[in-house]
Design a protein around this motif. Sequence first.
Motif, PDB file in Angstrom:
ATOM      1  N   ILE A  58       1.091  -0.908   0.016  1.00  0.00           N
ATOM      2  CA  ILE A  58      -0.303  -0.209   0.169  1.00  0.00           C
ATOM      3  C   ILE A  58       0.736   1.313   0.447  1.00  0.00           C
ATOM      4  N   ALA A  59       0.206   2.063  -0.518  1.00  0.00           N
ATOM      5  CA  ALA A  59       0.960   3.551  -0.667  1.00  0.00           C
ATOM      6  C   ALA A  59       0.108   4.743  -0.989  1.00  0.00           C
ATOM      7  N   GLY A  60       0.557   5.585  -1.078  1.00  0.00           N
ATOM      8  CA  GLY A  60      -0.392   6.979  -1.423  1.00  0.00           C
ATOM      9  C   GLY A  60      -0.254   8.017  -1.187  1.00  0.00           C
ATOM     10  N   ALA A  61      -1.048   9.691  -1.538  1.00  0.00           N
ATOM     11  CA  ALA A  61      -0.750  10.704  -2.225  1.00  0.00           C
ATOM     12  C   ALA A  61       0.363  11.190  -0.996  1.00  0.00           C
ATOM     13  N   ILE A  62       0.341  10.400   0.548  1.00  0.00           N
ATOM     14  CA  ILE A  62       0.820  11.597   1.283  1.00  0.00           C
ATOM     15  C   ILE A  62       2.532  10.959   0.537  1.00  0.00           C
ATOM     16  N   ASP A  63       2.450  10.127   0.105  1.00  0.00           N
ATOM     17  CA  ASP A  63       4.162   9.464  -0.368  1.00  0.00           C
ATOM     18  C   ASP A  63       4.957  10.326  -1.501  1.00  0.00           C
ATOM     19  N   LEU A  64       3.717  11.230  -2.391  1.00  0.00           N
ATOM     20  CA  LEU A  64       4.611  11.988  -3.102  1.00  0.00           C
ATOM     21  C   LEU A  64       5.674  13.144  -2.899  1.00  0.00           C
ATOM     22  N   LEU A  65       5.053  13.166  -1.893  1.00  0.00           N
ATOM     23  CA  LEU A  65       6.556  14.561  -1.348  1.00  0.00           C
ATOM     24  C   LEU A  65       7.935  14.331  -1.253  1.00  0.00           C
ATOM     25  N   PRO A  66       7.492  13.486  -0.208  1.00  0.00           N
ATOM     26  CA  PRO A  66       9.154  12.354  -0.213  1.00  0.00           C
ATOM     27  C   PRO A  66       9.556  11.566  -1.389  1.00  0.00           C
ATOM     28  N   THR A  67       8.718  10.966  -1.464  1.00  0.00           N
ATOM     29  CA  THR A  67       9.889  10.130  -3.117  1.00  0.00           C
ATOM     30  C   THR A  67       9.774  11.009  -4.458  1.00  0.00           C
ATOM     31  N   LEU A  68       9.564  12.042  -4.305  1.00  0.00           N
ATOM     32  CA  LEU A  68      10.193  12.871  -5.611  1.00  0.00           C
ATOM     33  C   LEU A  68      11.294  13.767  -5.023  1.00  0.00           C
ATOM     34  N   THR A  69      10.977  13.868  -3.808  1.00  0.00           N
ATOM     35  CA  THR A  69      12.724  14.981  -3.168  1.00  0.00           C
ATOM     36  C   THR A  69      13.425  13.712  -2.947  1.00  0.00           C
ATOM     37  N   ASP A  70      13.273  12.543  -3.127  1.00  0.00           N
ATOM     38  CA  ASP A  70      14.373  11.682  -2.536  1.00  0.00           C
ATOM     39  C   ASP A  70      14.700  10.885  -3.887  1.00  0.00           C
ATOM     40  N   LEU A  71      14.053  11.086  -4.938  1.00  0.00           N
ATOM     41  CA  LEU A  71      14.311  10.480  -6.322  1.00  0.00           C
ATOM     42  C   LEU A  71      15.161  11.714  -6.566  1.00  0.00           C
ATOM     43  N   ALA A  72      14.632  13.102  -6.728  1.00  0.00           N
ATOM     44  CA  ALA A  72      15.303  14.284  -7.847  1.00  0.00           C
ATOM     45  C   ALA A  72      16.720  14.866  -6.338  1.00  0.00           C
ATOM     46  N   GLY A  73      16.909  14.394  -5.376  1.00  0.00           N
ATOM     47  CA  GLY A  73      17.527  14.576  -5.199  1.00  0.00           C
ATOM     48  C   GLY A  73      18.298  15.669  -4.279  1.00  0.00           C
ATOM     49  N   ILE A  74      17.066  16.416  -3.896  1.00  0.00           N
ATOM     50  CA  ILE A  74      16.946  17.875  -2.788  1.00  0.00           C
ATOM     51  C   ILE A  74      16.432  17.883  -1.575  1.00  0.00           C
ATOM     52  N   LYS A  75      16.544  18.428  -1.338  1.00  0.00           N
ATOM     53  CA  LYS A  75      16.350  18.211   0.173  1.00  0.00           C
ATOM     54  C   LYS A  75      14.972  19.156   0.196  1.00  0.00           C
ATOM     55  N   ARG A  76      14.391  19.096   1.552  1.00  0.00           N
ATOM     56  CA  ARG A  76      13.217  18.675   2.381  1.00  0.00           C
ATOM     57  C   ARG A  76      12.896  20.123   4.090  1.00  0.00           C
ATOM     58  N   PRO A  77      13.319  21.235   3.370  1.00  0.00           N
ATOM     59  CA  PRO A  77      12.941  22.032   4.073  1.00  0.00           C
ATOM     60  C   PRO A  77      11.554  22.156   5.185  1.00  0.00           C
ATOM     61  N   GLU A  78      10.634  20.807   5.005  1.00  0.00           N
ATOM     62  CA  GLU A  78       8.651  21.045   5.661  1.00  0.00           C
ATOM     63  C   GLU A  78       9.154  21.847   6.634  1.00  0.00           C
ATOM     64  N   PRO A  79       8.534  22.689   7.224  1.00  0.00           N
ATOM     65  CA  PRO A  79       8.274  23.287   8.721  1.00  0.00           C
ATOM     66  C   PRO A  79       8.117  21.846   9.622  1.00  0.00           C
ATOM     67  N   LYS A  80       7.484  21.504   9.236  1.00  0.00           N
ATOM     68  CA  LYS A  80       6.377  19.992  10.075  1.00  0.00           C
ATOM     69  C   LYS A  80       6.017  18.951   9.823  1.00  0.00           C
ATOM     70  N   PRO A  81       6.644  17.873  10.495  1.00  0.00           N
ATOM     71  CA  PRO A  81       6.901  16.262   9.994  1.00  0.00           C
ATOM     72  C   PRO A  81       5.511  15.961   9.245  1.00  0.00           C
ATOM     73  N   ILE A  82       6.398  15.140   7.743  1.00  0.00           N
ATOM     74  CA  ILE A  82       5.176  15.031   7.074  1.00  0.00           C
ATOM     75  C   ILE A  82       4.423  13.111   7.801  1.00  0.00           C
ATOM     76  N   ASP A  83       3.985  12.546   6.864  1.00  0.00           N
ATOM     77  CA  ASP A  83       2.970  11.927   7.397  1.00  0.00           C
ATOM     78  C   ASP A  83       3.695  10.570   6.420  1.00  0.00           C
ATOM     79  N   GLY A  84       3.793  10.933   5.039  1.00  0.00           N
ATOM     80  CA  GLY A  84       4.714  10.004   3.809  1.00  0.00           C
ATOM     81  C   GLY A  84       5.689   9.326   4.098  1.00  0.00           C
ATOM     82  N   VAL A  85       6.050   8.368   3.306  1.00  0.00           N
ATOM     83  CA  VAL A  85       7.142   8.119   3.129  1.00  0.00           C
ATOM     84  C   VAL A  85       7.492   8.143   1.927  1.00  0.00           C
TER      85      VAL A  85
END
Length: 605
Positions: free
Chosen positions: A336-363
Amino acid sequence: MKTFFSLFLLACILTGNLTASENKNPPHKKSQTRPATQATTHPNIVIFLADDQGWGDLSHNGNTNLHTPNVDSLAKEGVKFNRFYVGAVCAPTRAAFLTGRYHARTGTIGVSTGQERFNSDEYTIAQAFKAAGYATGAFGKWHNGTQYPNHPNAKGFDEYYGFTSGHWGHYFSPMLDHNGTFVKGNGYITDDLTDKAMAFIEQQVQNHKPFFAYLPYCTPHSPMQVPDQYWDRFKDKQLKLHNREPDREQPDHLRAALAMCENVDWNVGRVLKKLNSLRITDDTIVIYFSDNGPNGVRWNGDMKGKKGSLDEGGVRSPFVIRWPGHLPAGQEVNQIAGAIDLLPTLTDLAGIKRPEPKPIDGVSLKPLMLNSKADWPERMIFSSLRNRVSVRTDQYRLSRKGELYDMHADPGQRNNIAKQKPEITAKLQQAVTDWRQSVWPNGYPEDTRPFLIGYGGARSTQLPARDAVSHGDIKRSSRHPNCSYFYHWTSISDSITWNAEVDTAGIYEVILYYTCPQADIGSTVELSFNGSKLQGQITQPHDPPLVGAAQDRAVRSESFVKDFKPMTLGKITLTKGTGQLTLRALEIPGSQVMDFRLLILNRIE
């Protein structure tokens, strides 16, 4: 060598060799030569989000009623997730995708009248990619707020073209928002949005800049409008596959939805061919998914539920991702996976930082995409709609009513096994209780957030009828507020109000969008806020016809639309603070004041 390739690419662009008709380009071929203008360390991103397209509305998922070869090609050339979960309705999915957080955490609890907004401090995937040097563009249905700080241009998108509400009332050359200014669209909306996205993509290639292009289409969401060439394929077609409750199908609506899905697929193909003609296919990640289950009763793989349901058919979406040479072709993922996972997935694949101010739920889903049998921990994905919650594990779904289903043995949710599996039922019920406490620590919230005027120094603020409350006998043109207007304004005791907060004090010029027949001109109206007042008069007739009915393929519930005219009401001084912004009539010489669609407040001092 780099200079040579840059000059070569420029020559190709100038001679038209890279801008041939999208329909004449050859299919993607692996190992294309990458132009030196595109850095391979940071791939481009293209994301397609369909609106109200069910998991079953694609031929690669087994639907023989339609043909979607372009989206199917993404599944063939990329990775397909078989159990991907989104919201039960539109705005929650968009909030989850954009923030990587459950929509219930973000303040997005509905689809209209302000409930579609996420909170002002939410950090989006577009902001992350923009901070990494990407050009960012969104082309389509935004549906997470109209006023700053929720407008797309305030949430990380350099370029925006589309509409910000939950649905639009007409799909042929409608009024659209281009970076905060209203413009007239060009032709069928999905085709037009795609044209603008392709122009954006080509511009970034010329600028030697990686891009993040988001195409949230508004189809097959109603109104059920589609060009003749697509409708003609389906209007008399004998369909072989039907819903598990075939007697509930609405033939015209169903056929129009399938026709709209084929148009979406054609537009996906146009973008894929554009990437190929620009020689950036291998440097571009492409994603396709939808925002909820189907918007009508039609074949959906025997799943229970449709849009608005927390059962499998309401929240399971198609999802494919392609990145040639980096992600395996033809791989399927069953975890199972979901829309919450797209931000961490795409930043991981693209190799960019994620300076979000709040904890995320996705992986990040990268390990699953590279190895579908990876050592992947058991997880739960929660689906909610208002105060109702369902939870899904890899094997089970606990429904919002506390029913337990074994989704491996019973994917159609026909056999409630809660009593046979009390330990699993209790475990998932406790998980739901804990999740509720996590996202709603003070109980399910009532949305009392004001609409913000001049937030952060914003020069222009839109206040549509959608976000207003009518008082007295004023009527709304549809029970769905999104694309509605107010009419039957016949008394000076009637009024229209917005719960508003002025963030930046100043003098604002007020533009009012209205219609009024010749016989009823002359009404004097007043706009007031916390003691400040502005009066103006309706002096010019403007009485266009309602449009939409001639293009509808099925009966609609949304408002019809018309060409509302802007008029300058005048200037008003607004002080910082919260209160009721009120529009009322002081004099009504005719039978009505006007039909009202929109206020725009432009700060001039």
